[in-house]
Design an enzyme around this catalytic site. Sequence first.
Site, PDB file in Angstrom:
ATOM      1  N   ARG A  84       0.866  -1.180   0.000  1.00  0.00           N
ATOM      2  CA  ARG A  84       0.000   0.000   0.000  1.00  0.00           C
ATOM      3  C   ARG A  84       0.902   1.230   0.000  1.00  0.00           C
ATOM      4  O   ARG A  84       2.078   1.140   0.343  1.00  0.00           O
ATOM      5  CB  ARG A  84      -0.925   0.007   1.227  1.00  0.00           C
ATOM      6  CG  ARG A  84      -0.216  -0.062   2.557  1.00  0.00           C
ATOM      7  CD  ARG A  84      -1.209  -0.150   3.712  1.00  0.00           C
ATOM      8  NE  ARG A  84      -0.508  -0.219   4.975  1.00  0.00           N
ATOM      9  CZ  ARG A  84      -0.032  -1.332   5.517  1.00  0.00           C
ATOM     10  NH1 ARG A  84      -0.174  -2.481   4.894  1.00  0.00           N
ATOM     11  NH2 ARG A  84       0.602  -1.325   6.680  1.00  0.00           N
ATOM     12  N   ARG A 138      -2.591  10.742   1.199  1.00  0.00           N
ATOM     13  CA  ARG A 138      -3.344  11.579   2.138  1.00  0.00           C
ATOM     14  C   ARG A 138      -4.022  12.709   1.399  1.00  0.00           C
ATOM     15  O   ARG A 138      -3.356  13.475   0.701  1.00  0.00           O
ATOM     16  CB  ARG A 138      -2.398  12.149   3.196  1.00  0.00           C
ATOM     17  CG  ARG A 138      -1.783  11.032   4.014  1.00  0.00           C
ATOM     18  CD  ARG A 138      -1.086  11.565   5.225  1.00  0.00           C
ATOM     19  NE  ARG A 138      -0.323  10.470   5.820  1.00  0.00           N
ATOM     20  CZ  ARG A 138       0.842  10.614   6.412  1.00  0.00           C
ATOM     21  NH1 ARG A 138       1.377  11.811   6.512  1.00  0.00           N
ATOM     22  NH2 ARG A 138       1.464   9.580   6.928  1.00  0.00           N
ATOM     23  N   ARG A 150      20.296  -6.052   0.128  1.00  0.00           N
ATOM     24  CA  ARG A 150      20.698  -4.822  -0.530  1.00  0.00           C
ATOM     25  C   ARG A 150      21.604  -4.093   0.442  1.00  0.00           C
ATOM     26  O   ARG A 150      21.399  -4.146   1.653  1.00  0.00           O
ATOM     27  CB  ARG A 150      19.484  -3.944  -0.853  1.00  0.00           C
ATOM     28  CG  ARG A 150      18.598  -4.479  -1.936  1.00  0.00           C
ATOM     29  CD  ARG A 150      19.283  -4.553  -3.287  1.00  0.00           C
ATOM     30  NE  ARG A 150      19.540  -3.236  -3.851  1.00  0.00           N
ATOM     31  CZ  ARG A 150      20.344  -2.998  -4.880  1.00  0.00           C
ATOM     32  NH1 ARG A 150      21.001  -3.995  -5.441  1.00  0.00           N
ATOM     33  NH2 ARG A 150      20.505  -1.775  -5.346  1.00  0.00           N
ATOM     34  N   ARG A 205      19.235   9.407  -2.126  1.00  0.00           N
ATOM     35  CA  ARG A 205      18.816  10.566  -1.332  1.00  0.00           C
ATOM     36  C   ARG A 205      20.025  11.224  -0.702  1.00  0.00           C
ATOM     37  O   ARG A 205      21.112  10.645  -0.641  1.00  0.00           O
ATOM     38  CB  ARG A 205      17.812  10.170  -0.258  1.00  0.00           C
ATOM     39  CG  ARG A 205      18.316   9.204   0.789  1.00  0.00           C
ATOM     40  CD  ARG A 205      17.232   8.911   1.821  1.00  0.00           C
ATOM     41  NE  ARG A 205      17.700   7.957   2.830  1.00  0.00           N
ATOM     42  CZ  ARG A 205      17.017   7.619   3.908  1.00  0.00           C
ATOM     43  NH1 ARG A 205      15.836   8.166   4.136  1.00  0.00           N
ATOM     44  NH2 ARG A 205      17.504   6.745   4.778  1.00  0.00           N
ATOM     45  N   GLU A 238      23.482   8.880  -0.342  1.00  0.00           N
ATOM     46  CA  GLU A 238      23.275   7.438  -0.205  1.00  0.00           C
ATOM     47  C   GLU A 238      23.174   6.791  -1.590  1.00  0.00           C
ATOM     48  O   GLU A 238      22.429   7.256  -2.446  1.00  0.00           O
ATOM     49  CB  GLU A 238      21.984   7.140   0.570  1.00  0.00           C
ATOM     50  CG  GLU A 238      22.054   7.546   2.025  1.00  0.00           C
ATOM     51  CD  GLU A 238      20.849   7.065   2.819  1.00  0.00           C
ATOM     52  OE1 GLU A 238      20.082   6.218   2.305  1.00  0.00           O
ATOM     53  OE2 GLU A 238      20.662   7.552   3.944  1.00  0.00           O
ATOM     54  N   TYR A 257      13.312  -7.459   7.698  1.00  0.00           N
ATOM     55  CA  TYR A 257      13.470  -6.010   7.791  1.00  0.00           C
ATOM     56  C   TYR A 257      12.651  -5.524   8.977  1.00  0.00           C
ATOM     57  O   TYR A 257      11.425  -5.609   8.979  1.00  0.00           O
ATOM     58  CB  TYR A 257      13.023  -5.285   6.514  1.00  0.00           C
ATOM     59  CG  TYR A 257      13.221  -3.801   6.698  1.00  0.00           C
ATOM     60  CD1 TYR A 257      14.506  -3.268   6.688  1.00  0.00           C
ATOM     61  CD2 TYR A 257      12.163  -2.953   6.977  1.00  0.00           C
ATOM     62  CE1 TYR A 257      14.721  -1.928   6.920  1.00  0.00           C
ATOM     63  CE2 TYR A 257      12.366  -1.609   7.215  1.00  0.00           C
ATOM     64  CZ  TYR A 257      13.645  -1.101   7.183  1.00  0.00           C
ATOM     65  OH  TYR A 257      13.870   0.223   7.435  1.00  0.00           O
ATOM     66  N   ASP A 272      11.847  -2.307  11.629  1.00  0.00           N
ATOM     67  CA  ASP A 272      12.026  -0.943  12.116  1.00  0.00           C
ATOM     68  C   ASP A 272      12.568  -1.039  13.543  1.00  0.00           C
ATOM     69  O   ASP A 272      12.471  -2.089  14.190  1.00  0.00           O
ATOM     70  CB  ASP A 272      10.688  -0.185  12.113  1.00  0.00           C
ATOM     71  CG  ASP A 272      10.292   0.267  10.714  1.00  0.00           C
ATOM     72  OD1 ASP A 272      11.196   0.548   9.911  1.00  0.00           O
ATOM     73  OD2 ASP A 272       9.082   0.332  10.424  1.00  0.00           O
TER      74      ASP A 272
END
Length: 385
Positions: free
Chosen positions: A184, A188, A261, A292, A318, A366, A368
């Site tokens: 998803r 907004r 990666r 970025r 990066e 992965y 957070d």
Amino acid sequence: MHYNYLVVGSGLYGAVFAHEAKKAGKSVLVIDKRPNIAGNVYTKQVEGIHVHEYGAHIFHTNNKKVWKYITQFAEFNRFTNSPVANYKGELYSLPFNMYTFNKMWGVVTPQEAQAKIEEQKKDYIVKKQQERGLSQDAPFEAQNLEEQAISLIGTDIYEKLIKGYTEKQWGRPCTELPSFIIKRLPVRLTFDNNYFNALYQGIPIGGYTKMVANLLDGIEVRLNTDYLKDKKTWDALAERVIYTGPIDAYFDFKLGALEYRSVRFENELLDQPNFQGNAAVNYTDRETPWTRIIEHKWFEFGKDEEGRDLPKTVISREYSSEWKPGDEPYYPVNDQKNSALYQKYKELADQEKKVVFGGRLGEYRYYDMDMVIASALLGSEKELS
């Protein structure tokens, strides 16, 4: 000396586990092959700026238990992640919101923005269904990341803000990437630039290294120490081992190497107070080689710990890259092939009665930061109860 626990790795998982074990009255030794604690959340001070050495880390969570836990070890500031996308000199707000849609299409109301998105989605899905010989009413099944993204957000935003960035990040065309990578997209229909929109978010004042040092307070830590080079000797020092390194490396890659990666950073100290005016600017065209640029001082509002403006700035470009042995692994490639290989390694890990595998590399997931902490708290509770 003999220890109850040997913790391999001083990143978030290892540090939280070590803290909990010490609190439970256990003797703990933490070792790390790097010359510093804190793993990938390590921050180094340069000219009063806390530089995120292994990429930007912005703490965000909806988990009240995790927030209550971690704020024992650091005071967090009120930083809100509001990245900017630079597409060939055109600047757009992220996540996709009314500022983005106004810049992209000139729309002013949420209704106009929604209509534009729906129009582009519908046109694309109709075209794809025709190519597949399906009726327009048949459920649309995205077969790759490109199809998934356009079916969620339309063609314009995909082409300018998703395609190039994602292809640089993964080193593959979007048509060759699985659709599940973008399940998803945050869309907004408000003027809200808060990327994570979490209940709790911020950056630890004084940097992440200080926070991890507080977690490890009173615990023996040995740096520049490679566990895998002398595993038997280290194992003999403790009753139990908490291993947070790569699971395939633990087993000497005997089933093959899991893929990641990696990210390469080019840091630059500039004798000027402001380079880009924002902590994160994503370069979303395919031609710019970096993904970025991070300007670290803006994570702490451009001020030192006394609230004074900092006269210099540090930026990091990066570059996303394919991982090869010896590189720092960052993002697990959780495709079918690697997930199947990880399951085989997990079966081997489950047979290691003395060792607990944890964290991003130990579990090949992965995570957070808040998920790492939650996992470490759960793991320590299970282990120490």
